[in-house]
Design an enzyme around this catalytic site. Structure first.
Site, mmCIF file in Angstrom:
data_model
loop_
_atom_site.group_PDB
_atom_site.id
_atom_site.type_symbol
_atom_site.label_atom_id
_atom_site.label_comp_id
_atom_site.label_asym_id
_atom_site.label_seq_id
_atom_site.Cartn_x
_atom_site.Cartn_y
_atom_site.Cartn_z
ATOM 1 N N THR A 113 35.887 38.081 31.583
ATOM 2 C CA THR A 113 36.970 38.722 30.838
ATOM 3 C C THR A 113 37.704 37.713 29.959
ATOM 4 O O THR A 113 37.950 36.576 30.366
ATOM 5 C CB THR A 113 37.961 39.375 31.812
ATOM 6 O OG1 THR A 113 37.287 40.413 32.516
ATOM 7 C CG2 THR A 113 39.153 39.956 31.087
ATOM 8 N N GLY A 152 39.527 34.844 39.432
ATOM 9 C CA GLY A 152 40.179 34.421 40.663
ATOM 10 C C GLY A 152 39.783 33.011 41.039
ATOM 11 O O GLY A 152 38.601 32.665 41.035
ATOM 12 N N GLU A 395 36.644 44.284 37.404
ATOM 13 C CA GLU A 395 35.221 44.674 37.478
ATOM 14 C C GLU A 395 34.938 45.964 36.721
ATOM 15 O O GLU A 395 34.129 46.790 37.142
ATOM 16 C CB GLU A 395 34.760 44.794 38.935
ATOM 17 C CG GLU A 395 34.697 43.472 39.658
ATOM 18 C CD GLU A 395 33.841 42.442 38.935
ATOM 19 O OE1 GLU A 395 32.803 42.813 38.365
ATOM 20 O OE2 GLU A 395 34.229 41.252 38.934
#
Length: 631
Positions: A113, A152, A395
């Site tokens: 992303t 993350g 996701e």
């Protein structure tokens, strides 16, 4: 295993978590997760040296979520990166650098992303240009919108990343590919030259997961750091295309399977807390001559809580089917067969969307079912909610995924019209066209499933009709799809609901029921009845368009709903006890097995940092002087 892992769990410290600063929260998350890793390594060494069933397999499994109170900064490494390396790198590459990630010798995250692009993958701007002279790729994020955003653990915990970038050879675009990039020095953890990396700051949830951003400026990596299992760039710059472009995103399909499971587990956790709360809390006499009843005796409370118990089971069973389909498709791909990929992609998208949205909404209903006490951080319901609702956008943003499912349904409807084969999960689209009595109403379980399938087929038909009309009127296929977006997403939602109903019914009434005890079958049938009836009543706007129900039929459905709730009432606590969540896993003042709810709520309040002083500093500095100034 659980007792061993949780033996050092500090409940009092867990209740102080929300008073920490953001920096302390992130440090706490790293410390907690590394302690989990150490224990699992020890357990693996003691019970089966050289195996993997404990370490790293269980590192971020739901059983241990209670030990990652602030989130696991290394979750993406094991949930996404390791799988991506296994499915996208060559055996030689995996041996060279994939094994190091799996053994936690290095840390890695998945950087796809971007700040300006998320679900629109073709719009990603990060680029990798092949330099023949040095046999290297040169990676750049050419603008602020190209910065990688959200991975993350990227902020301060990862020293490597799988970077999704547009490949260029001699300025010719070759599409998206994955590159294994070192972003920090292994010894000092300092960012490498050309790497701009940092942490995003506070979020609603996943408070210590250390999500980050990544900018690249002329960062060079060896050619062999492009993951080349399916597509290759040779030393001379020649390019070998992947047999199927979708293989680049195969790791995301695995992640969506896990998201579906995790959403069901999160809802089950919240349902356990709310059910135990409902069994302990007493309020509002039904009969003034009797003591206050457990609030679970109120049918309105039952309607808030019991359907969520059924929902988490429904999605868990749907996940089991999805995982089996993923495994079968993986085996097919290994043998060069890619026929199941479209169906797997569609189903993983559909279940990811509906599990996250339904479970997040369900957790919020369960929080409300706990009244004002559910609003306390010590209930842990807010933490469960914000971590679950995050999955509605990561996701794959849910609306974008529904549109992809909608496109799958358009192709499937066209195939059904043409008499061509249709994927098993969409086979009802062909059955609707071939069976004149598909919309008849009997009220049986199988009939409730067929009613939802019929409603989904009708929405698909209407969307197909709208799409076709727009194309006939001169719109391009992409423009027509955009203008049909509402119809496509509605069809996709009903398609997913029909699948979940079908799987729940098949699992409870199918051959597996013969291996279960009569008592277990009875409870499962009661949960199935509640789920089917409740979902049907909630979807009447779509069902009534295709199935004729009289007023008497609707009254019977309402009566069945109330009857299903009443039958589940005696077993509700035992059912959630059967989920087998330990008190330390729930980490909730409202959800302890012993029922001492009010004492724990009060003790948690007494231990709040602000209660350490009888008079706050603000009284002397602000409140007191202001009041005295008015005398």
């Amino acid at each position: 295993m659980g007792e061993y892992m949780y033996k050092d769990f500090d409940y009092d410290e867990s209740q102080q978590l929300y008073y920490k600063s953001h920096e302390d929260m992130c440090e706490f998350a790293v410390r907690s997760s590394i302690n989990v890793a150490k224990k699992l390594r020890q357990l693996q060494a003691q019970r089966n040296p050289g195996g993997t069933e404990y370490w790293p397999t269980l590192f971020d499994e739901p059983d241990l979520w209670g030990l990652h109170l602030a989130g696991n900064p290394f979750n993406v490494m094991y949930m996404v990166v390791v799988d991506a390396l296994k499915t996208q790198s060559t055996p030689e590459q995996y041996k060279e650098f994939g094994k190091r990630v799996e053994r936690f010798e290095v840390t890695a995250t998945y950087a796809q992303t971007e700040l300006g692009h998320s679900s629109h993958l073709r719009g990603l701007e990060t680029r990798a240009d092949y330099d023949r002279d040095t046999d290297e790729f040169v990676l750049n994020t050419p603008s602020i919108t190209a910065y990688k955003w959200w991975p993350g653990g990227l902020g301060q915990c990862s020293n490597h990343a799988i970077v999704m970038a547009q490949l260029y050879i001699d300025r010719e675009h070759k599409g998206l590919h994955m590159f294994y990039v070192q972003v920090r020095e292994e010894g000092t953890h300092e960012p490498r030259p050309g790497v701009h990396i940092g942490e995003l700051g506070k979020k609603m949830g996943y408070l210590g997961v250390n999500n980050g951003f990544l900018g690249l400026k002329n960062v060079r990596i060896p050619r062999t750091r492009m993951l080349m299992r399916h597509a290759q760039v040779n030393r001379d710059g020649s390019y070998v295309k992947s047999p199927v472009d979708a293989l680049t995103y195969f790791a995301m399909l695995s992640t969506r399977c896990i998201v579906t499971r995790n959403s069901a587990v999160a809802l089950a956790t919240a349902a356990t807390i709310a059910t135990r709360f409902s069994a302990v809390r007493r309020q509002s006499p039904i009969d003034d001559s009797l003591p206050e009843p457990q609030i679970m005796d109120h049918v309105t409370q039952q309607l808030k809580v019991f359907p969520e118990i059924a929902t988490c089971l429904a999605y868990r069973l749907a996940y089991d089917y999805l995982r089996e389909l993923f495994s079968a498709t993986s085996r097919d791909i290994d043998h060069g067969n890619y026929n199941s990929l479209p169906e797997l992609h569609s189903l993983s998208c559909a279940l990811k969307v509906m599990s996250t949205s339904d479970c997040a909404a369900g957790i919020e209903r369960l929080r409300l079912a706990c009244g004002g006490l559910g609003y306390l951080a010590s209930s842990n319901l807010s933490n469960i909610y914000v971590n679950t609702v995050a999955a509605c956008t990561y996701e794959g943003e849910n609306t974008v995924l529904l549109l992809q499912v909608g496109r799958f349904l358009m192709k499937s409807w066209y195939a059904a019209l043409s008499g061509a084969p249709v994927a098993p999960t969409a086979s009802y689209l062909a059955e609707v066209q071939q069976s004149p009595d598909f919309g008849l109403w009997t009220g049986s379980w199988s009939n409730l499933v067929r009613a939802m399938q019929f409603a989904a087929a009708n929405k698909t038909r209407l969307a197909f009709k709208s799409l076709s009309r727009r194309i006939e009127n001169g719109e391009s296929e992409r423009m027509a799809s955009s203008h049909t977006g509402i119809g496509l997403t509605q069809a996709a939602q009903l398609h997913a609901r029909a699948f979940v109903l079908h799987r729940f019914c098949a699992e409870v009434t199918g051959p597996k029921s013969r291996a279960r005890s009569p008592a277990l079958n009875r409870v499962l049938q009661q949960l199935l009845e509640l789920y089917l009836v409740n979902v049907t009543l909630s979807s009447l706007g779509d069902v009534l368009r295709v199935v004729h129900l009289t007023d008497e039929d609707l009254n019977k459905l309402q009566a069945r709903l109330e009857d299903a709730l009443a039958k589940l009432r005696p077993d509700a606590v035992a059912i959630v006890d059967g989920f087998d969540f330990g008190d330390k896993q729930l980490n909730s003042t409202l959800g302890f097995h012993d029922g001492n709810m009010l004492e724990r709520v009060f003790n948690a309040a007494l231990k709040a940092p602000m209660n350490r002083k009888s008079v706050p500093k603000s009284f002397h500095e602000h409140l007191g002087p202001f009041m005295r100034s008015n005398i």
